[in-house]
Design a protein around this motif. Structure first.
Motif, PDB file in Angstrom:
ATOM      1  N   GLY A 141       7.286   7.743   2.861  1.00  0.00           N
ATOM      2  CA  GLY A 141       6.123   6.878   2.976  1.00  0.00           C
ATOM      3  C   GLY A 141       5.831   6.081   1.721  1.00  0.00           C
ATOM      4  N   HIS A 142       6.773   6.109   0.768  1.00  0.00           N
ATOM      5  CA  HIS A 142       6.548   5.471  -0.533  1.00  0.00           C
ATOM      6  C   HIS A 142       6.071   4.032  -0.429  1.00  0.00           C
ATOM      7  N   HIS A 143       6.746   3.253   0.414  1.00  0.00           N
ATOM      8  CA  HIS A 143       6.437   1.821   0.449  1.00  0.00           C
ATOM      9  C   HIS A 143       5.041   1.530   1.001  1.00  0.00           C
ATOM     10  N   GLY A 144       4.482   2.499   1.708  1.00  0.00           N
ATOM     11  CA  GLY A 144       3.140   2.302   2.241  1.00  0.00           C
ATOM     12  C   GLY A 144       2.063   2.930   1.372  1.00  0.00           C
ATOM     13  N   MET A 145       2.465   3.446   0.225  1.00  0.00           N
ATOM     14  CA  MET A 145       1.491   4.132  -0.635  1.00  0.00           C
ATOM     15  C   MET A 145       0.769   3.100  -1.492  1.00  0.00           C
ATOM     16  N   GLU A 146      -0.380   2.686  -0.997  1.00  0.00           N
ATOM     17  CA  GLU A 146      -1.151   1.643  -1.646  1.00  0.00           C
ATOM     18  C   GLU A 146      -2.620   2.020  -1.672  1.00  0.00           C
ATOM     19  N   GLY A 147      -3.337   1.410  -2.576  1.00  0.00           N
ATOM     20  CA  GLY A 147      -4.780   1.623  -2.629  1.00  0.00           C
ATOM     21  C   GLY A 147      -5.445   0.393  -3.203  1.00  0.00           C
ATOM     22  N   GLU A 148      -6.733   0.506  -3.472  1.00  0.00           N
ATOM     23  CA  GLU A 148      -7.467  -0.630  -4.027  1.00  0.00           C
ATOM     24  C   GLU A 148      -8.445  -0.168  -5.084  1.00  0.00           C
ATOM     25  N   VAL A 149      -8.605  -1.038  -6.086  1.00  0.00           N
ATOM     26  CA  VAL A 149      -9.680  -0.861  -7.054  1.00  0.00           C
ATOM     27  C   VAL A 149     -10.644  -2.021  -6.847  1.00  0.00           C
ATOM     28  N   HIS A 150     -11.895  -1.710  -6.623  1.00  0.00           N
ATOM     29  CA  HIS A 150     -12.918  -2.740  -6.466  1.00  0.00           C
ATOM     30  C   HIS A 150     -13.796  -2.767  -7.709  1.00  0.00           C
ATOM     31  N   VAL A 151     -13.831  -3.917  -8.355  1.00  0.00           N
ATOM     32  CA  VAL A 151     -14.725  -4.110  -9.489  1.00  0.00           C
ATOM     33  C   VAL A 151     -15.943  -4.838  -8.941  1.00  0.00           C
ATOM     34  N   VAL A 152     -17.108  -4.186  -8.992  1.00  0.00           N
ATOM     35  CA  VAL A 152     -18.271  -4.757  -8.292  1.00  0.00           C
ATOM     36  C   VAL A 152     -19.427  -5.049  -9.242  1.00  0.00           C
TER      37      VAL A 152
END
Ligand code: CUA
Length: 152
Positions: A141-152
């Motif tokens: 599942g490596h290629h789908g291992m994503e996330g997000e950082v939101h600077v708010v």
């Protein structure tokens, strides 16, 4: 009969295999959380409340600390939310295999080793959304291992 014997033998083999894998995974957790070399505590990471409860926390001096777990195949917390114009120290660990933690478009890019804690301090200015990717091959599942950082 022989059939039952074979069944029992293969069950034993599977149990043995699982035990080996489990031991290996827990054994890797020893290294870095535990500063004192004399006492070995394989559960140190499991009991470290920074990582049993991944989160962003404000410090008394107004800076932030982010406790992040990278695991097959996600980042936790996700999305990770930090205020604009903040200084954030990241502590990133893995309970399973080697991962990467790269905040795309920044110089935040580190390897995350099971049982160890990668640390880096980052300053966030403008509000925005950044992608996070794993850049170490960590499995199917490596290629789908994503996330997000939101600077708010
Ligand atoms: Cu995690 Cu690649």
């Amino acid at each position: 009969t022989y059939e039952k014997l074979w069944l029992a033998a293969s069950m034993l083999l599977i149990v043995g295999f699982i035990a080996t894998v489990t031991y290996g995974a827990v054994g890797l957790g020893i290294a870095m959380i535990d500063d004192s070399e004399s006492s070995i505590n394989p559960d140190a990471l499991d009991e470290d409340d920074r990582f049993t409860d991944p989160r962003v926390e404000e410090m008394d001096d107004g800076t932030y600390e982010a406790y992040v777990v990278a695991e097959q195949y996600r980042f936790n917390p996700d999305p990770l939310e930090v205020p604009a114009n903040s200084t954030v120290t990241f502590y990133v660990t893995s309970p399973d295999v080697i991962h990467g933690y790269e905040i795309v478009g920044t110089n935040v890019n580190t390897m995350v080793i099971p049982g160890e804690v990668a640390t880096m301090t980052v300053e966030f200015e403008e509000p925005g959304e950044y992608g996070v990717v794993c850049n170490e091959y960590c499995g199917a599942g490596h290629h789908g291992m994503e996330g997000e950082v939101h600077v708010v």
